[in-house]
Design an enzyme around this catalytic site. Sequence first.
Site, PDB file in Angstrom:
ATOM      1  CB  CYS A   1      -0.915   0.024   1.220  1.00 54.23           C
ATOM      2  SG  CYS A   1      -2.089   1.397   1.184  1.00 54.23           S
TER       3      CYS A   1
ATOM      4  CB  CYS B   1      -1.439   0.101   8.346  1.00 56.07           C
ATOM      5  SG  CYS B   1      -2.017  -1.106   7.165  1.00 56.07           S
TER       6      CYS B   1
ATOM      7  N   GLY C   1      -3.999  -2.904   1.075  1.00 52.38           N
ATOM      8  CA  GLY C   1      -4.186  -1.986  -0.044  1.00 52.38           C
ATOM      9  C   GLY C   1      -5.299  -0.984   0.186  1.00 52.38           C
ATOM     10  CD  GLU C   2      -7.910   3.587   0.102  1.00 50.88           C
ATOM     11  OE1 GLU C   2      -7.752   3.577   1.324  1.00 50.88           O
ATOM     12  OE2 GLU C   2      -9.037   3.571  -0.435  1.00 50.88           O
TER      13      GLU C   2
ATOM     14  CB  SER D   1     -12.581  -0.321   4.649  1.00 48.51           C
ATOM     15  OG  SER D   1     -11.852   0.489   5.555  1.00 48.51           O
TER      16      SER D   1
ATOM     17  CB  SER E   1      -9.509   3.910   7.764  1.00 47.63           C
ATOM     18  OG  SER E   1      -9.692   2.550   7.475  1.00 47.63           O
ATOM     19  CG  LEU E   2     -12.470   9.396  11.623  1.00 44.93           C
ATOM     20  CD1 LEU E   2     -12.676  10.228  10.371  1.00 44.93           C
ATOM     21  CD2 LEU E   2     -13.636   9.612  12.591  1.00 44.93           C
ATOM     22  CG  HIS E   3      -7.800   4.994  12.126  1.00 46.02           C
ATOM     23  ND1 HIS E   3      -8.683   4.072  12.622  1.00 46.02           N
ATOM     24  CD2 HIS E   3      -7.401   4.495  10.924  1.00 46.02           C
ATOM     25  CE1 HIS E   3      -8.804   3.067  11.763  1.00 46.02           C
ATOM     26  NE2 HIS E   3      -8.059   3.294  10.731  1.00 46.02           N
TER      27      HIS E   3
ATOM     28  CG  ASN F   1      -3.595  -6.935  16.223  1.00 46.01           C
ATOM     29  OD1 ASN F   1      -3.033  -7.435  17.199  1.00 46.01           O
ATOM     30  ND2 ASN F   1      -4.248  -7.640  15.327  1.00 46.01           N
TER      31      ASN F   1
ATOM     32  CB  CYS G   1      -5.006  -5.758   6.657  1.00 47.15           C
ATOM     33  SG  CYS G   1      -4.704  -4.022   6.936  1.00 47.15           S
TER      34      CYS G   1
HETATM   35  N1  SAH Z   1      -6.919   0.840   2.897  1.00 40.77           N
HETATM   36  C1  SAH Z   1      -8.221   0.677   3.421  1.00 40.77           C
HETATM   37  C2  SAH Z   1      -8.583  -0.738   3.730  1.00 40.77           C
HETATM   38  C3  SAH Z   1      -7.550  -1.562   4.408  1.00 40.77           C
HETATM   39  S1  SAH Z   1      -6.967  -1.091   6.035  1.00 40.77           S
HETATM   40  C4  SAH Z   1      -8.431   1.538   4.626  1.00 40.77           C
HETATM   41  O1  SAH Z   1      -7.464   2.103   5.131  1.00 40.77           O
HETATM   42  O2  SAH Z   1      -9.559   1.655   5.050  1.00 40.77           O
HETATM   43  C5  SAH Z   1      -8.445  -1.253   6.922  1.00 40.77           C
HETATM   44  C6  SAH Z   1      -8.412  -1.412   8.407  1.00 40.77           C
HETATM   45  O3  SAH Z   1      -7.574  -2.450   8.922  1.00 40.77           O
HETATM   46  C7  SAH Z   1      -7.976  -0.216   9.196  1.00 40.77           C
HETATM   47  O4  SAH Z   1      -8.855   0.855   9.154  1.00 40.77           O
HETATM   48  C8  SAH Z   1      -7.999  -0.837  10.559  1.00 40.77           C
HETATM   49  O5  SAH Z   1      -9.333  -0.909  11.001  1.00 40.77           O
HETATM   50  C9  SAH Z   1      -7.468  -2.233  10.310  1.00 40.77           C
HETATM   51  N2  SAH Z   1      -6.079  -2.310  10.772  1.00 40.77           N
HETATM   52  C10 SAH Z   1      -4.955  -2.155  10.060  1.00 40.77           C
HETATM   53  N3  SAH Z   1      -3.858  -2.269  10.847  1.00 40.77           N
HETATM   54  C11 SAH Z   1      -4.327  -2.490  12.090  1.00 40.77           C
HETATM   55  C12 SAH Z   1      -3.694  -2.705  13.369  1.00 40.77           C
HETATM   56  N4  SAH Z   1      -2.383  -2.690  13.487  1.00 40.77           N
HETATM   57  N5  SAH Z   1      -4.490  -2.917  14.417  1.00 40.77           N
HETATM   58  C13 SAH Z   1      -5.847  -2.937  14.309  1.00 40.77           C
HETATM   59  N6  SAH Z   1      -6.469  -2.743  13.139  1.00 40.77           N
HETATM   60  C14 SAH Z   1      -5.741  -2.541  12.051  1.00 40.77           C
HETATM   61 FE1  SF4 Z   2      -3.031   1.442   3.257  1.00 37.21          FE
HETATM   62 FE2  SF4 Z   2      -5.391   1.196   4.580  1.00 37.21          FE
HETATM   63 FE3  SF4 Z   2      -3.071   0.363   5.698  1.00 37.21          FE
HETATM   64 FE4  SF4 Z   2      -3.540   2.977   5.379  1.00 37.21          FE
HETATM   65  S1  SF4 Z   2      -4.732   1.541   6.663  1.00 37.21           S
HETATM   66  S2  SF4 Z   2      -1.595   1.910   4.893  1.00 37.21           S
HETATM   67  S3  SF4 Z   2      -4.642   3.005   3.430  1.00 37.21           S
HETATM   68  S4  SF4 Z   2      -4.044  -0.476   3.859  1.00 37.21           S
END
Ligand code: SAH
Ligand code: SF4
Length: 367
Positions: A119, A126, A177-178, A209, A232-234, A308, A351
């Site tokens: 990504c 992530c 991926g996005e 997402s 994915s707001l965060h 996570n 992911c």
């Molecule tokens: N790129 C898209 C879809 C993939 S990531 C996006 O960003 O929405 C989607 C989700 O995976 C994140 O929003 C989060 O909810 C989850 N995620 C990724 N890494 C994570 C982690 N380390 N701990 C918990 N959730 C995680």
């Molecule tokens: Fe890519 Fe989604 Fe992970 Fe952000 S959260 S790096 S957009 S996969």
Amino acid sequence: MLPDIRSQSRAALAVQFAAWSEPTYRLDQLLGWLYARRAAHWDELTNLPRALREKLAAAFALSLPAIMKVQGARDTTRKFLWRLDDGSLVESVLIPANPALYGDRSDRHTLCISTQVGCAYGCRFCASGLDGWKRNLEPHEIAGQILAVERWNAGLPADQRVETDRVVNNIVVMGMGEPMANYDHLMTALRSLNASWGAAIGARKITISTSGVVPRIRNLADEPEQFRLAISLHGATDDVRVQIMPINRKYPLRELTEACEYYVEKKGKMITLEYILIDGVNAGREQVKPLAALARRLHAKVNLIPYNTVEGLAWKRPEENACRAFAAAVEAEGVTTTLRLEKGHDIDAACGQLRLKTERELADAPA
Ligand code: SAH
Ligand code: SF4
């Protein structure tokens, strides 16, 4: 290399069949083999005439992602690592429906699928982006993750198999991926999965997402299908969100919120705001009111996920009590809130983690 047949739209195949002077009912038979029966070899398509099968095999490839690893067990979260034709690795996660919500219907599952190898967005929590972006998945590689899981299940011994034709009832596009950065391929794949001539999975059962690619959220709102949207707001303020997600610099919260409002207006569908709780970063009380205000404005529900831990990243999740207190505070503001105390923590379920680990093991392995 031939183009894969599952990367073609129905319309494109119809043009090809017309050029071959093949009748439409043959196309419908073919599509049934591709999406309802999940064919993986041309010689499986037994009710098509041999001559047509030969024409198809000369023009198109027919492949599904190959299983490299499966982790987990029946009735728990199961993780699939796929090897694609060019050797790239991507992953999917199969999550059983919560029996508390659905009774003991353990035949219901959600599959979380990937849309890119790596990504480019570099969100700081992530694993998917840690080694950068490699390429977009083709439509057949996106749809193929669902079909390959179902084919894998059908091939298990009877006592290990989920006894149902359709193992995957829900799809969440939340893997590596996005998705909005691979929009056209994603739409081709989702249409084949959704269409009555395809896998016939309802659009309301498919959630995309995104980290907030504003123009694509508007495109999705304009599509005829009722695919669901999760953000994915965060971070509920720009200063916090920008520390977590670089995309917030390009599309700050005001623009993101307006695009979400457009989606909600056009679709009349509720959206979900995903919010990972990261200790000392975004889980403080000062985020509660702006988060609740945003959710109320968008009529959205909030899904809280304790972070996570990812190897190589510094952050950690707050204590469980702190997560519960944050959830209760958002709920007290009148917002529907769920706290997902993660399943699958033990199998690198967030992911990108399994792929990253495997890539690194492969790189470290003696030749
Ligand atoms: N790129 C898209 C879809 C993939 S990531 C996006 O960003 O929405 C989607 C989700 O995976 C994140 O929003 C989060 O909810 C989850 N995620 C990724 N890494 C994570 C982690 N380390 N701990 C918990 N959730 C995680
Ligand atoms: Fe890519 Fe989604 Fe992970 Fe952000 S959260 S790096 S957009 S996969």
